[in-house]
Write an enzyme that holds these catalytic residues in place. Structure first.
Site, short mmCIF file in Angstrom:
data_model
loop_
_atom_site.label_atom_id
_atom_site.label_comp_id
_atom_site.label_asym_id
_atom_site.label_seq_id
_atom_site.Cartn_x
_atom_site.Cartn_y
_atom_site.Cartn_z
N ASP A 17 81.23 10.76 33.40
CA ASP A 17 80.27 9.98 32.41
C ASP A 17 80.05 10.59 31.28
OD1 ASP A 17 80.97 8.07 34.32
OD2 ASP A 17 78.86 7.30 34.55
N HIS B 235 79.44 14.45 35.66
CA HIS B 235 79.24 14.33 34.02
C HIS B 235 79.87 15.39 33.27
CE1 HIS B 235 75.99 12.18 35.97
NE2 HIS B 235 76.02 11.25 34.71
#
Length: 726
Positions: free
Chosen positions: A105, A258
């Protein structure tokens, strides 16, 4: 001292000179109005684009923690992490056994996304990257590299908001902007989405489920997760790898990591541990599209969407570059402002403590000629002449009436002052009027002042004392605002004391004073002849003659206790006209005397020290200074408001320190400084606009006509606490 040969004195014109120029063409007016507006619009647009595309977000780590659900269907909360409501009914999907989907993300990030991609490519593992539109438009090449490597792309909104708190129109705008960003940067659109701050389906509450249904109606397949590595906490690479390993051996999982939002070095290292470990256990890595049984959840963007997207990417690229340039300029301005303040304070303090250099002879007591040019100065002339007549130094006063039609000359004659001689002549401009008075003067020292200026009794005497030194060609007095009772008057009073007079102390020590003010100055007649007398070439005849004197080899001194009170403009319109003329005239004079840069001796010193300081501190720095205010607003809207206000307050504190020192040195009361913060917010902006207009006028090649001010005769002679006997 070497001086230039005497030049022939130009006699004043017998008929009015070409002072009155025709009105500017409308196109010139439009140029001076449109260009600043266009520049302002461009800068504001750049800051808005940059602010919207760079404003930070908290990250998924601060999302919902998963309270018991009310509102989401049980088949969703108890189903797989991939939810499809785009078709009839509702479907959820899980990763098959021994299958892992690695999702990332908040990217793309120009540093960490390529490193993550390199590890995935090295191990032959596909990844799914949920990107934000902000990052995409700022780093389009990074996205293209991910696409070229065959990895999956999903939508993570444009600015990473919590969609559960946004209206449907806000959500649609986020989606549209993100799709345009993908189309412009990568030529694709994606129907795969992960909502910011989402986690497992078990954490879906009523508002979030309503958003999910809305997104499904827009054609998006929603991706949630099975396991959160919490790599944003940086627990260590091995801990991240352990958190990504399926909790039940052999079970499949959708894993959250991430690739942006901070230092992701531990995430990169964890992938090098995790992927070989799971591959050794018989796991395979795949994409979310594979879980749905389709080849891809992305599609090529159509031509129109691609071009719109490219325009957005280009706008962000331009804004990013522009803001970087603005940042450098801001640092430059900040350094110049601080350097100027420090230099002024140090030199002004030294100047105040310095004893006047002793002259080779006795004090100057011989009579002086005072020239007062006047055009329609009926309201002021009597007060001016009476103050001169009340002085403690012998003078002859020559009033040159330059074509007045309000009876100025009659008022001067009616006073019956024996020292006053009135010369009447057709209007020919201030420079020509001054030359007329100089040629009529009986004495070798000539004091010049404006007809709206009032002298203290000792001003003339103090002003001429430096002429005991034969090298001195001119002296500049200390001009103050005489009508300071209004707020606008107080602002100008602060400017005169803090700016003009503090500057003159600095320039005096450096021997490069650029302006003997028209309100209070004295000249040696021989020096004026050497410099070619007063010239009408510029609108700042006082700056022009001062620079010419430097080039002729004469020294110029500042006499801080030779006090004069002048009438400052009483309205914003009048102030605009005066400062517009001053700024434009100063630029004209600097350009006219630019060759001093290459001259020798005192002229070269002025050219290589005085002219650059004038250009940097009176033109360049004020032109760039509005960046401080623009970036303050930018910081309040898109940055840290507290840090921004602290920085702005720091700038104001520096200004206040300079003001206090200047007022103390000038013997002025500190009471008017309560208006300083308001001056910084309002008055300073007006001065920026004036200087910008003057620069544009100079660039357009238009010769600005003389701007006469409306007088009120409101000058008062205040107490003189700083007046000291020499």
């Amino acid at each position: 001292m070497r001086r230039r040969p005497h030049r022939p004195v130009r006699p004043p014109p017998a008929t009015p000179g070409p002072r009155r120029t025709r009105a500017p063409l409308p196109s010139r007016h439009r140029f001076r109005v449109v260009v600043p507006l266009v520049l302002l619009a461009f800068v504001v647009s750049v800051l808005l684009v940059e602010g919207y595309t760079t404003r930070g977000f908290s990250g998924d780590q601060e999302g919902r923690t998963g309270e018991p659900v009310t509102g989401a269907p049980r088949e969703v909360t108890g189903g797989g992490p991939v939810v499809d409501t785009t078709r009839d009914g509702l479907s959820t999907y899980r990763a098959p056994d021994r299958t892992v989907v690695l999702t990332f993300d908040d990217g793309p990030d120009p540093v960490w996304t390529p490193r993550v991609r390199a590890v995935l490519d090295r191990h032959g593992a596909p990844g799914t990257f949920f990107v934000t539109g902000r990052q995409v438009v700022r780093h389009p090449e990074t996205l293209r590299e991910v696409i070229r490597s065959g990895h999956e792309i999903g939508v993570h909104t444009f600015s990473h908001p919590d969609l559960a708190t946004r209206s449907a129109s806000d959500i649609d705008r986020e989606l549209a902007l993100t799709q345009l960003a993908l189309a412009g940067a990568g030529g694709i659109n994606s129907s795969l989405m992960r909502m910011p701050y989402s986690s497992t389906t078990a954490a879906l509450d009523g508002p979030a489920w309503s958003v999910a249904r809305h997104l499904g109606g827009k054609g998006y397949v929603l991706a949630f997760i099975d396991q959160d590595t919490e790599d944003w906490q940086r627990p260590g690479a091995r801990a991240i790898a352990d958190a990504a390993t399926p909790r039940v051996p052999g079970r499949g999982a959708v894993v959250l990591l991430h690739d942006a939002g901070g230092d992701r070095s531990q995430t990169v290292e964890a992938l090098d541990i995790l992927i070989p470990r799971l591959q050794a256990q018989g796991y395979r890595f795949t994409t979310l599209a594979d879980l749905l049984g389709t080849d891809s959840l992305t599609s090529p963007a159509d031509t129109g969407t691609s071009w719109k997207g490219r325009m957005i990417v280009a706008a962000v690229t331009v804004s990013g570059t522009a803001v970087s340039v603005v940042g450098v300029l801001l640092l430059t301005v900040g350094a110049l402002v601080l350097a100027r303040c420090a230099l002024m304070l140090v030199l002004a303090h030294h100047h105040a403590r310095r004893r006047p250099p002793p002259g080779p002879g006795r004090p100057v007591t011989r009579p002086v000629s005072v020239v007062v040019p006047a055009c329609n100065e009926k309201l002021c002339i009597a007060k001016t002449l009476r103050s001169l007549a009340a002085g403690d130094h012998p003078v002859e006063i020559i009033v040159v009436d330059d074509g007045s039609d309000d009876g100025t000359a009659d008022v001067a004659e009616s006073l019956g002052l024996p020292e006053v001689t009135v010369l009447r002549r057709p209007n020919g401009g201030k420079a020509s009027a001054l030359d007329t008075g100089i040629l009529r003067a009986s004495h070798d020292l000539v004091v010049m002042l404006d007809a709206d200026t009032v002298f203290a009794p000792s001003t003339v005497r103090r002003l001429v004392q430096p002429f005991a030194d034969p090298a001195v060609g001119a002296t500049a007095g200390n001009a103050k605002v005489g009508n300071r009772r209004s707020l606008l008057g107080r602002w100008q009073h602060i400017e005169y004391v803090m700016g003009f007079n503090l500057d003159r102390r600095m320039y005096d020590l450096l021997r490069c004073l650029p302006t003997v003010p028209g309100a209070v100055g004295a000249f040696r007649a021989e020096a004026l002849r050497d410099a070619g007398m007063m010239s009408g070439d510029t609108l700042a005849e006082d700056t022009d003659i001062t620079m010419a004197l430097h080039r002729a080899g004469w020294e110029i001194r500042y006499v801080e206790d030779a006090l004069a009170w002048t009438e400052a403009p009483g309205s914003l319109r009048q102030l605009w006209r005066q400062r517009y003329r001053w700024s434009y005239g100063t630029m004209q004079a600097a350009w006219k005397h630019r060759h001093a840069l290459f001259e020798r001796g005192h002229a070269g010193r002025f050219g290589r020290l005085g002219l650059p300081m004038l250009a940097v501190f009176q033109i360049v720095t004020p032109l760039l200074a509005p960046l401080i205010d623009l970036l303050t607003v930018y910081g309040l809207l898109f940055g840290d408001p507290l840090a921004t206000m602290l920085a702005w307050t720091g700038v104001l504190a520096v200004q206040a320190l300079c003001a206090v020192c200047a007022f103390r040195l000038d013997g002025e009361s500190l009471r008017p400084l309560w208006a300083l913060p308001f001056q910084q917010v309002v008055y300073r902006q007006l001065m920026y606009l004036v200087l910008t207009q003057a620069c544009l006028t100079a660039l357009s090649g238009y010769r600005l006509p003389w701007q006469r001010l409306k007088r009120s005769g409101d000058v008062l002679l205040p107490p003189q606490p700083s007046a000291r006997e020499p």
